[in-house]
Write a protein that holds these residues in place. Structure first.
Motif, PDB file in Angstrom:
ATOM      1  N   UNK A 123       0.817  -1.221   0.000  1.00  0.00           N
ATOM      2  CA  UNK A 123       0.000   0.000   0.000  1.00  0.00           C
ATOM      3  C   UNK A 123       0.849   1.268   0.000  1.00  0.00           C
ATOM      4  N   UNK A 124       2.063   1.159  -0.563  1.00  0.00           N
ATOM      5  CA  UNK A 124       2.935   2.322  -0.753  1.00  0.00           C
ATOM      6  C   UNK A 124       2.995   2.629  -2.243  1.00  0.00           C
ATOM      7  N   UNK A 125       3.183   3.891  -2.584  1.00  0.00           N
ATOM      8  CA  UNK A 125       3.295   4.262  -3.991  1.00  0.00           C
ATOM      9  C   UNK A 125       4.509   3.547  -4.584  1.00  0.00           C
ATOM     10  N   UNK A 126       4.276   2.851  -5.684  1.00  0.00           N
ATOM     11  CA  UNK A 126       5.351   2.154  -6.385  1.00  0.00           C
ATOM     12  C   UNK A 126       6.315   3.187  -6.962  1.00  0.00           C
ATOM     13  N   UNK A 127       7.592   2.891  -6.918  1.00  0.00           N
ATOM     14  CA  UNK A 127       8.635   3.829  -7.347  1.00  0.00           C
ATOM     15  C   UNK A 127       8.393   4.382  -8.748  1.00  0.00           C
ATOM     16  N   UNK A 128       7.922   3.562  -9.655  1.00  0.00           N
ATOM     17  CA  UNK A 128       7.720   4.012 -11.041  1.00  0.00           C
ATOM     18  C   UNK A 128       6.590   5.027 -11.162  1.00  0.00           C
ATOM     19  N   UNK A 129       5.640   4.998 -10.260  1.00  0.00           N
ATOM     20  CA  UNK A 129       4.499   5.922 -10.339  1.00  0.00           C
ATOM     21  C   UNK A 129       4.910   7.370 -10.142  1.00  0.00           C
ATOM     22  N   UNK A 130       5.990   7.604  -9.408  1.00  0.00           N
ATOM     23  CA  UNK A 130       6.433   8.979  -9.203  1.00  0.00           C
ATOM     24  C   UNK A 130       6.731   9.666 -10.532  1.00  0.00           C
ATOM     25  N   UNK A 131       7.239   8.902 -11.498  1.00  0.00           N
ATOM     26  CA  UNK A 131       7.536   9.491 -12.808  1.00  0.00           C
ATOM     27  C   UNK A 131       6.261   9.938 -13.516  1.00  0.00           C
ATOM     28  N   UNK A 141      14.917  10.277  -9.613  1.00  0.00           N
ATOM     29  CA  UNK A 141      14.091  10.518  -8.436  1.00  0.00           C
ATOM     30  C   UNK A 141      14.879  10.168  -7.186  1.00  0.00           C
ATOM     31  N   UNK A 142      14.828  11.071  -6.222  1.00  0.00           N
ATOM     32  CA  UNK A 142      15.394  10.836  -4.896  1.00  0.00           C
ATOM     33  C   UNK A 142      14.219  10.542  -3.970  1.00  0.00           C
ATOM     34  N   UNK A 143      14.162   9.321  -3.465  1.00  0.00           N
ATOM     35  CA  UNK A 143      13.064   8.897  -2.596  1.00  0.00           C
ATOM     36  C   UNK A 143      13.469   9.130  -1.147  1.00  0.00           C
ATOM     37  N   UNK A 144      12.642   9.864  -0.406  1.00  0.00           N
ATOM     38  CA  UNK A 144      12.970  10.172   0.989  1.00  0.00           C
ATOM     39  C   UNK A 144      12.069   9.454   1.977  1.00  0.00           C
ATOM     40  N   UNK A 145      10.805   9.292   1.644  1.00  0.00           N
ATOM     41  CA  UNK A 145       9.840   8.608   2.515  1.00  0.00           C
ATOM     42  C   UNK A 145       8.685   8.132   1.641  1.00  0.00           C
ATOM     43  N   UNK A 205       8.655  16.399   2.697  1.00  0.00           N
ATOM     44  CA  UNK A 205       9.073  16.095   1.327  1.00  0.00           C
ATOM     45  C   UNK A 205       9.317  14.591   1.233  1.00  0.00           C
ATOM     46  N   UNK A 206       8.566  13.957   0.330  1.00  0.00           N
ATOM     47  CA  UNK A 206       8.665  12.507   0.162  1.00  0.00           C
ATOM     48  C   UNK A 206       9.608  12.110  -0.963  1.00  0.00           C
ATOM     49  N   UNK A 207       9.665  12.940  -1.994  1.00  0.00           N
ATOM     50  CA  UNK A 207      10.511  12.617  -3.146  1.00  0.00           C
ATOM     51  C   UNK A 207      10.818  13.901  -3.905  1.00  0.00           C
ATOM     52  N   UNK A 208      11.966  13.875  -4.574  1.00  0.00           N
ATOM     53  CA  UNK A 208      12.343  14.990  -5.454  1.00  0.00           C
ATOM     54  C   UNK A 208      12.747  14.387  -6.791  1.00  0.00           C
ATOM     55  N   UNK A 209      12.079  14.851  -7.837  1.00  0.00           N
ATOM     56  CA  UNK A 209      12.383  14.373  -9.175  1.00  0.00           C
ATOM     57  C   UNK A 209      12.984  15.482 -10.019  1.00  0.00           C
ATOM     58  N   UNK A 210      13.845  15.077 -10.926  1.00  0.00           N
ATOM     59  CA  UNK A 210      14.422  16.017 -11.889  1.00  0.00           C
ATOM     60  C   UNK A 210      14.311  15.381 -13.271  1.00  0.00           C
ATOM     61  N   UNK A 211      13.821  16.178 -14.204  1.00  0.00           N
ATOM     62  CA  UNK A 211      13.676  15.710 -15.571  1.00  0.00           C
ATOM     63  C   UNK A 211      14.245  16.772 -16.498  1.00  0.00           C
ATOM     64  N   UNK A 212      15.098  16.344 -17.419  1.00  0.00           N
ATOM     65  CA  UNK A 212      15.657  17.260 -18.412  1.00  0.00           C
ATOM     66  C   UNK A 212      15.030  16.961 -19.764  1.00  0.00           C
TER      67      UNK A 212
END
Length: 126
Positions: A17-25, A61-65, A99-106
């Motif tokens: 029941x946690x957000x899957x890592x790929x969903x953050x994208x 993506x940097x996952x923090x929590x 802050x749960x995650x920080x994403x960077x996209x170029x």
């Protein structure tokens, strides 16, 4: 900067029941499209006015929590760097003040497959 909101649904989650890592994208992409709506009238209008497409060249993506089922998330999206032909956006995913995650996209701006200068509408001060 633009701010988007997402409520975590079952389809976003893994068996814990946690957000899957790929969903953050997916969240980052939706927040970027909201940013484009605010600063360029949307992706379609940007393409129609300038002929420019945006191609992803790097993302991370940097996952923090973990985010969890039914969390209400806020995504703050803003340019971190604007180059001659590229634009890097930073997207922070928050649950309240955490802050749960920080994403960077170029993204590279292209026309007919060739890199072109970033349109003025996207040259928002980082």
């Amino acid at each position: 900067m633009s701010t988007s909101r997402v409520r975590v649904r079952p389809r976003h989650c893994d068996a814990q029941a946690m957000v899957h890592a790929a969903r953050y994208y997916e969240f980052f992409e939706d927040a970027f499209l909201d940013w484009l709506d605010l600063h360029a009238g949307g992706y379609r209008q940007l393409r129609e006015r300038t002929g420019v497409d945006l191609v992803i060249v790097t993302s991370g993506c940097e996952y923090r929590a973990p985010a969890r089922l039914d969390d209400d998330l806020t995504l703050d999206c803003e340019p971190e760097r604007v180059g001659r032909t590229s634009l890097t956006l930073r997207c922070a995913v928050r649950r309240a003040d955490e802050v749960l995650a920080i994403g960077r996209t170029t993204y590279v701006c292209v026309r007919d497959g060739t890199p072109v200068p970033v349109p003025d509408a996207l040259r928002v001060a980082p």
